[in-house]
Design a protein around this motif. Structure first.
Motif, PDB file in Angstrom:
ATOM      1  N   MET A   1      42.798 -14.540  54.723  1.00 27.06           N
ATOM      2  CA  MET A   1      41.558 -14.985  54.100  1.00 27.06           C
ATOM      3  C   MET A   1      41.305 -14.177  52.835  1.00 27.06           C
ATOM      4  O   MET A   1      41.570 -12.982  52.781  1.00 27.06           O
ATOM      5  CB  MET A   1      40.382 -14.821  55.070  1.00 27.06           C
ATOM      6  CG  MET A   1      39.027 -15.226  54.485  1.00 27.06           C
ATOM      7  SD  MET A   1      37.667 -15.113  55.657  1.00 27.06           S
ATOM      8  CE  MET A   1      38.067 -16.481  56.750  1.00 27.06           C
TER       9      MET A   1
ATOM     10  N   ASP B   1      38.756 -18.268  49.818  1.00 25.11           N
ATOM     11  CA  ASP B   1      38.273 -19.066  50.943  1.00 25.11           C
ATOM     12  C   ASP B   1      36.754 -19.113  50.975  1.00 25.11           C
ATOM     13  O   ASP B   1      36.173 -20.106  51.424  1.00 25.11           O
ATOM     14  CB  ASP B   1      38.800 -18.485  52.257  1.00 25.11           C
ATOM     15  CG  ASP B   1      40.313 -18.562  52.335  1.00 25.11           C
ATOM     16  OD1 ASP B   1      40.839 -19.688  52.493  1.00 25.11           O
ATOM     17  OD2 ASP B   1      40.973 -17.517  52.222  1.00 25.11           O
TER      18      ASP B   1
ATOM     19  N   ASP C   1      35.533 -29.650  57.417  1.00 29.14           N
ATOM     20  CA  ASP C   1      36.015 -28.426  56.783  1.00 29.14           C
ATOM     21  C   ASP C   1      35.079 -27.266  57.072  1.00 29.14           C
ATOM     22  O   ASP C   1      35.521 -26.131  57.271  1.00 29.14           O
ATOM     23  CB  ASP C   1      36.167 -28.626  55.271  1.00 29.14           C
ATOM     24  CG  ASP C   1      37.363 -29.499  54.922  1.00 29.14           C
ATOM     25  OD1 ASP C   1      38.206 -29.729  55.818  1.00 29.14           O
ATOM     26  OD2 ASP C   1      37.460 -29.947  53.774  1.00 29.14           O
TER      27      ASP C   1
ATOM     28  N   LEU D   1      36.154 -23.874  59.020  1.00 30.39           N
ATOM     29  CA  LEU D   1      35.966 -22.559  58.405  1.00 30.39           C
ATOM     30  C   LEU D   1      35.112 -21.655  59.276  1.00 30.39           C
ATOM     31  O   LEU D   1      35.449 -20.487  59.493  1.00 30.39           O
ATOM     32  CB  LEU D   1      35.320 -22.722  57.026  1.00 30.39           C
ATOM     33  CG  LEU D   1      34.982 -21.417  56.302  1.00 30.39           C
ATOM     34  CD1 LEU D   1      36.229 -20.585  56.056  1.00 30.39           C
ATOM     35  CD2 LEU D   1      34.258 -21.705  54.985  1.00 30.39           C
TER      36      LEU D   1
ATOM     37  N   LYS E   1      37.078 -20.339  62.160  1.00 29.62           N
ATOM     38  CA  LYS E   1      37.933 -19.201  61.802  1.00 29.62           C
ATOM     39  C   LYS E   1      37.106 -17.921  61.695  1.00 29.62           C
ATOM     40  O   LYS E   1      37.532 -16.847  62.134  1.00 29.62           O
ATOM     41  CB  LYS E   1      38.661 -19.494  60.494  1.00 29.62           C
ATOM     42  CG  LYS E   1      39.702 -20.599  60.595  1.00 29.62           C
ATOM     43  CD  LYS E   1      40.352 -20.875  59.255  1.00 29.62           C
ATOM     44  CE  LYS E   1      41.393 -21.984  59.367  1.00 29.62           C
ATOM     45  NZ  LYS E   1      42.008 -22.306  58.054  1.00 29.62           N
TER      46      LYS E   1
ATOM     47  N   SER F   1      29.506 -25.175  52.941  1.00 35.66           N
ATOM     48  CA  SER F   1      30.925 -25.496  52.873  1.00 35.66           C
ATOM     49  C   SER F   1      31.132 -26.817  52.169  1.00 35.66           C
ATOM     50  O   SER F   1      30.193 -27.553  51.874  1.00 35.66           O
ATOM     51  CB  SER F   1      31.535 -25.525  54.277  1.00 35.66           C
ATOM     52  OG  SER F   1      32.937 -25.504  54.217  1.00 35.66           O
TER      53      SER F   1
END
Length: 294
Positions: free
Chosen positions: A1, A87, A144, A148, A151, A270
Protein backbone atom coordinates in the motif's frame (compact mmCIF):
# COMPACT_ATOMS: atom_id res chain seq x y z
CA UNK A 1 0.00 0.00 0.00
CA UNK A 2 1.16 3.53 -0.81
CA UNK A 3 -0.03 6.52 1.19
CA UNK A 4 0.16 10.23 0.36
CA UNK A 5 -0.18 12.62 3.31
CA UNK A 6 -0.85 16.21 2.30
CA UNK A 7 0.07 18.97 4.73
CA UNK A 8 0.29 22.75 4.61
CA UNK A 9 2.04 22.74 7.98
CA UNK A 10 0.23 25.83 9.20
CA UNK A 11 -2.90 24.74 11.07
CA UNK A 12 -2.81 22.73 14.33
CA UNK A 13 -6.37 21.57 13.61
CA UNK A 14 -5.15 19.69 10.53
CA UNK A 15 -4.37 16.12 11.63
CA UNK A 16 -3.42 14.21 8.48
CA UNK A 17 0.02 13.16 9.78
CA UNK A 18 -1.42 11.51 12.89
CA UNK A 19 -4.16 9.75 10.94
CA UNK A 20 -1.68 8.71 8.27
CA UNK A 21 0.55 7.22 10.97
CA UNK A 22 -2.33 5.23 12.47
CA UNK A 23 -2.85 3.59 9.08
CA UNK A 24 0.62 3.49 7.53
CA UNK A 25 2.23 1.83 10.55
CA UNK A 26 0.07 -1.32 10.76
CA UNK A 27 -0.29 -1.49 6.96
CA UNK A 28 3.48 -1.12 6.40
CA UNK A 29 2.62 1.48 3.77
CA UNK A 30 5.18 3.34 1.69
CA UNK A 31 4.42 6.89 2.75
CA UNK A 32 5.00 10.28 1.14
CA UNK A 33 4.60 13.47 3.18
CA UNK A 34 3.74 16.25 0.74
CA UNK A 35 4.11 19.92 1.60
CA UNK A 36 3.11 22.71 -0.78
CA UNK A 37 4.54 26.23 -0.80
CA UNK A 38 2.28 28.91 -2.26
CA UNK A 39 4.57 31.90 -1.57
CA UNK A 40 8.35 32.07 -1.02
CA UNK A 41 8.03 33.21 2.60
CA UNK A 42 6.24 29.93 3.44
CA UNK A 43 9.26 27.79 2.55
CA UNK A 44 11.14 27.76 5.88
CA UNK A 45 8.07 27.49 8.18
CA UNK A 46 6.65 24.67 6.04
CA UNK A 47 9.87 22.67 6.04
CA UNK A 48 10.12 23.09 9.81
CA UNK A 49 6.53 21.83 10.22
CA UNK A 50 7.16 18.90 7.87
CA UNK A 51 10.16 17.85 9.96
CA UNK A 52 7.94 17.76 13.04
CA UNK A 53 5.28 15.75 11.20
CA UNK A 54 7.90 13.35 9.84
CA UNK A 55 9.13 12.81 13.41
CA UNK A 56 5.53 12.08 14.47
CA UNK A 57 5.19 9.52 11.69
CA UNK A 58 8.38 7.80 12.83
CA UNK A 59 6.77 7.19 16.23
CA UNK A 60 4.31 4.97 14.33
CA UNK A 61 7.16 3.10 12.67
CA UNK A 62 6.80 5.03 9.40
CA UNK A 63 9.77 6.54 7.55
CA UNK A 64 8.17 8.99 5.13
CA UNK A 65 9.62 10.44 1.97
CA UNK A 66 9.28 14.21 2.35
CA UNK A 67 8.39 16.06 -0.85
CA UNK A 68 8.02 19.83 -1.16
CA UNK A 69 6.29 21.39 -4.16
CA UNK A 70 5.62 25.03 -5.03
CA UNK A 71 2.46 26.34 -6.63
CA UNK A 72 -1.31 26.12 -6.40
CA UNK A 73 -2.12 23.32 -3.89
CA UNK A 74 -4.75 21.35 -5.82
CA UNK A 75 -2.66 21.43 -8.98
CA UNK A 76 0.41 20.24 -7.07
CA UNK A 77 -1.51 17.39 -5.42
CA UNK A 78 -2.80 16.39 -8.86
CA UNK A 79 0.73 16.47 -10.24
CA UNK A 80 2.03 14.32 -7.37
CA UNK A 81 -0.72 11.73 -7.80
CA UNK A 82 -0.29 11.73 -11.58
CA UNK A 83 3.43 11.03 -11.30
CA UNK A 84 3.07 8.39 -8.58
CA UNK A 85 0.47 5.74 -7.75
CA UNK A 86 -1.11 6.08 -4.31
CA UNK A 87 -3.80 3.91 -2.76
CA UNK A 88 -4.99 6.69 -0.43
CA UNK A 89 -4.43 10.44 -0.14
CA UNK A 90 -4.83 11.83 3.39
CA UNK A 91 -5.83 15.48 3.71
CA UNK A 92 -6.77 17.84 6.51
CA UNK A 93 -10.12 19.60 6.72
CA UNK A 94 -10.18 23.13 8.03
CA UNK A 95 -13.62 24.41 8.96
CA UNK A 96 -14.62 27.86 7.83
CA UNK A 97 -18.03 27.76 9.54
CA UNK A 98 -19.99 25.81 12.12
CA UNK A 99 -22.55 24.36 9.73
CA UNK A 100 -23.90 24.44 6.19
CA UNK A 101 -23.30 22.65 2.92
CA UNK A 102 -19.80 24.13 2.58
CA UNK A 103 -18.56 24.31 6.18
CA UNK A 104 -15.04 23.32 5.09
CA UNK A 105 -12.82 25.31 2.77
CA UNK A 106 -13.68 24.86 -0.90
CA UNK A 107 -10.20 23.44 -1.39
CA UNK A 108 -11.15 20.38 0.69
CA UNK A 109 -14.11 19.54 -1.54
CA UNK A 110 -12.15 20.18 -4.73
CA UNK A 111 -9.35 17.82 -3.72
CA UNK A 112 -11.89 15.08 -2.99
CA UNK A 113 -13.51 15.53 -6.40
CA UNK A 114 -10.32 15.97 -8.41
CA UNK A 115 -7.52 13.63 -7.32
CA UNK A 116 -7.48 10.04 -8.61
CA UNK A 117 -6.84 8.06 -5.39
CA UNK A 118 -9.44 7.65 -2.63
CA UNK A 119 -9.28 10.55 -0.17
CA UNK A 120 -9.16 10.09 3.60
CA UNK A 121 -10.23 13.28 5.37
CA UNK A 122 -8.73 13.80 8.83
CA UNK A 123 -11.76 15.29 10.50
CA UNK A 124 -13.29 14.78 13.96
CA UNK A 125 -11.56 12.97 16.78
CA UNK A 126 -9.55 9.76 16.50
CA UNK A 127 -7.08 7.78 18.58
CA UNK A 128 -7.42 4.46 16.78
CA UNK A 129 -9.17 2.89 13.81
CA UNK A 130 -10.83 -0.28 15.10
CA UNK A 131 -14.44 0.07 13.93
CA UNK A 132 -15.23 0.95 10.31
CA UNK A 133 -18.69 1.78 8.97
CA UNK A 134 -19.18 1.43 5.20
CA UNK A 135 -22.20 3.14 3.65
CA UNK A 136 -22.75 0.88 0.69
CA UNK A 137 -26.11 1.89 -0.74
CA UNK A 138 -26.05 -1.61 -2.23
CA UNK A 139 -24.71 -0.24 -5.53
CA UNK A 140 -21.99 -1.69 -7.75
CA UNK A 141 -19.97 1.54 -7.86
CA UNK A 142 -19.23 1.20 -4.14
CA UNK A 143 -17.41 -2.11 -4.62
CA UNK A 144 -13.97 -0.47 -4.81
CA UNK A 145 -14.68 1.32 -1.53
CA UNK A 146 -15.73 -1.96 0.08
CA UNK A 147 -12.60 -3.70 -1.18
CA UNK A 148 -10.31 -0.88 0.04
CA UNK A 149 -11.89 -0.69 3.48
CA UNK A 150 -11.66 -4.47 3.70
CA UNK A 151 -7.90 -4.26 3.11
CA UNK A 152 -7.65 -1.52 5.74
CA UNK A 153 -9.66 -3.57 8.21
CA UNK A 154 -7.36 -6.54 7.65
CA UNK A 155 -4.23 -4.44 8.31
CA UNK A 156 -5.69 -2.61 11.30
CA UNK A 157 -7.45 -5.59 12.87
CA UNK A 158 -10.67 -3.60 12.65
CA UNK A 159 -14.29 -4.73 12.56
CA UNK A 160 -16.42 -3.66 9.61
CA UNK A 161 -20.12 -2.93 9.30
CA UNK A 162 -21.85 -2.45 5.95
CA UNK A 163 -24.88 -0.20 6.28
CA UNK A 164 -27.53 0.12 3.62
CA UNK A 165 -30.61 2.33 3.72
CA UNK A 166 -33.72 0.97 2.03
CA UNK A 167 -37.38 1.73 1.79
CA UNK A 168 -39.72 0.34 4.41
CA UNK A 169 -40.54 -3.32 3.68
CA UNK A 170 -44.10 -4.60 3.35
CA UNK A 171 -45.98 -4.83 6.64
CA UNK A 172 -45.89 -8.65 6.58
CA UNK A 173 -42.10 -8.43 7.04
CA UNK A 174 -42.22 -6.11 10.07
CA UNK A 175 -41.39 -8.91 12.53
CA UNK A 176 -38.55 -10.10 10.30
CA UNK A 177 -36.96 -6.65 10.48
CA UNK A 178 -37.14 -6.66 14.27
CA UNK A 179 -35.67 -10.15 14.37
CA UNK A 180 -33.01 -9.18 11.78
CA UNK A 181 -34.05 -12.23 9.76
CA UNK A 182 -34.93 -9.88 6.92
CA UNK A 183 -31.20 -9.27 6.35
CA UNK A 184 -30.60 -12.98 5.83
CA UNK A 185 -33.57 -13.25 3.47
CA UNK A 186 -32.32 -10.28 1.49
CA UNK A 187 -28.80 -11.72 1.19
CA UNK A 188 -30.25 -14.97 -0.14
CA UNK A 189 -32.49 -13.21 -2.66
CA UNK A 190 -31.85 -12.60 -6.36
CA UNK A 191 -32.70 -8.91 -6.11
CA UNK A 192 -30.11 -6.36 -7.27
CA UNK A 193 -29.59 -5.15 -3.70
CA UNK A 194 -29.30 -8.66 -2.30
CA UNK A 195 -26.91 -9.77 -5.06
CA UNK A 196 -24.65 -6.74 -4.65
CA UNK A 197 -24.53 -6.97 -0.86
CA UNK A 198 -23.85 -10.70 -1.04
CA UNK A 199 -20.94 -10.16 -3.45
CA UNK A 200 -19.52 -7.37 -1.30
CA UNK A 201 -19.76 -9.53 1.82
CA UNK A 202 -18.01 -12.42 0.04
CA UNK A 203 -15.22 -10.10 -1.12
CA UNK A 204 -14.64 -9.02 2.48
CA UNK A 205 -14.66 -12.61 3.71
CA UNK A 206 -12.09 -13.44 1.03
CA UNK A 207 -9.88 -10.77 2.59
CA UNK A 208 -10.37 -12.35 5.99
CA UNK A 209 -12.75 -9.67 7.27
CA UNK A 210 -15.92 -10.65 9.08
CA UNK A 211 -18.46 -8.06 7.96
CA UNK A 212 -21.85 -7.39 9.50
CA UNK A 213 -24.60 -6.22 7.16
CA UNK A 214 -27.09 -3.78 8.66
CA UNK A 215 -30.26 -2.40 7.06
CA UNK A 216 -31.91 0.79 8.23
CA UNK A 217 -35.03 2.67 7.28
CA UNK A 218 -35.63 6.41 7.37
CA UNK A 219 -33.77 9.58 6.44
CA UNK A 220 -30.40 8.43 5.10
CA UNK A 221 -28.06 10.89 6.80
CA UNK A 222 -29.81 10.45 10.16
CA UNK A 223 -29.47 6.68 9.90
CA UNK A 224 -25.78 6.92 9.00
CA UNK A 225 -24.94 8.84 12.13
CA UNK A 226 -27.26 6.79 14.33
CA UNK A 227 -25.41 3.68 13.15
CA UNK A 228 -22.03 5.39 13.62
CA UNK A 229 -22.98 6.47 17.14
CA UNK A 230 -24.34 3.08 18.19
CA UNK A 231 -21.31 1.29 16.75
CA UNK A 232 -18.74 3.82 18.07
CA UNK A 233 -17.33 4.01 14.55
CA UNK A 234 -13.75 5.26 14.20
CA UNK A 235 -14.03 5.76 10.45
CA UNK A 236 -16.89 6.17 7.97
CA UNK A 237 -16.35 5.05 4.37
CA UNK A 238 -18.50 6.24 1.52
CA UNK A 239 -18.18 6.49 -2.25
CA UNK A 240 -18.24 8.85 -5.18
CA UNK A 241 -19.59 8.10 -8.62
CA UNK A 242 -17.86 9.10 -11.85
CA UNK A 243 -19.32 11.93 -13.88
CA UNK A 244 -21.03 10.71 -17.03
CA UNK A 245 -20.33 11.84 -20.54
CA UNK A 246 -17.21 13.86 -21.32
CA UNK A 247 -16.60 15.28 -17.85
CA UNK A 248 -13.41 13.85 -16.32
CA UNK A 249 -13.99 14.23 -12.58
CA UNK A 250 -15.82 12.60 -9.71
CA UNK A 251 -19.15 13.68 -8.29
CA UNK A 252 -19.41 14.22 -4.56
CA UNK A 253 -23.11 13.74 -3.92
CA UNK A 254 -25.18 15.41 -1.23
CA UNK A 255 -24.99 12.35 1.04
CA UNK A 256 -21.19 12.19 0.90
CA UNK A 257 -20.95 15.93 1.52
CA UNK A 258 -23.36 15.69 4.47
CA UNK A 259 -21.38 12.81 5.98
CA UNK A 260 -18.16 14.80 5.64
CA UNK A 261 -19.68 17.97 7.07
CA UNK A 262 -21.19 16.29 10.12
CA UNK A 263 -18.89 13.37 10.95
CA UNK A 264 -17.04 13.33 14.26
CA UNK A 265 -14.49 10.84 12.92
CA UNK A 266 -12.37 10.51 9.76
CA UNK A 267 -14.19 9.97 6.45
CA UNK A 268 -12.83 7.88 3.56
CA UNK A 269 -14.24 8.88 0.17
CA UNK A 270 -13.50 6.11 -2.33
CA UNK A 271 -13.76 5.99 -6.07
CA UNK A 272 -16.02 4.31 -8.59
CA UNK A 273 -13.59 2.65 -10.99
CA UNK A 274 -10.90 4.45 -12.96
CA UNK A 275 -11.17 7.70 -14.80
CA UNK A 276 -10.71 7.54 -18.54
CA UNK A 277 -7.27 8.39 -19.83
CA UNK A 278 -6.61 11.75 -21.48
CA UNK A 279 -6.25 9.92 -24.81
CA UNK A 280 -9.64 8.29 -24.30
CA UNK A 281 -11.13 11.64 -23.37
CA UNK A 282 -9.98 13.26 -26.62
CA UNK A 283 -11.21 10.27 -28.60
CA UNK A 284 -14.61 10.80 -27.01
CA UNK A 285 -14.54 14.47 -27.95
CA UNK A 286 -13.61 13.63 -31.55
CA UNK A 287 -16.38 11.07 -31.78
CA UNK A 288 -18.88 13.49 -30.25
CA UNK A 289 -18.15 16.36 -32.64
CA UNK A 290 -17.86 13.96 -35.58
CA UNK A 291 -21.38 12.70 -34.93
CA UNK A 292 -22.68 16.28 -34.77
CA UNK A 293 -21.17 17.06 -38.20
CA UNK A 294 -22.83 13.97 -39.60
Amino acid sequence: MRLLICSDGTDPEDKPAKLGGLIAGPCHADTTLLGIIETPDEDQPLRFALNIEAALLRTYGVSPEVVVRAGEPIRQILNQTAENHYDIAVIGARRKGAAGSYCYSERTYEVIKAVPPPVLVATGEFEQIKRILVCTGGKRYIEDAVRLTGKLATCLGASLTMKNKMAEPPAIYADLVRLEDYVNRLLESKSELGTNLRQQKRELERLGVSAEVRLRHGIVIDQVFEEAHEGNSDLIATGTSQARGLLRHYIMGDLTRSILNNANCPVLVSRAGKLASAEGFWRSLKKFFGSRRG
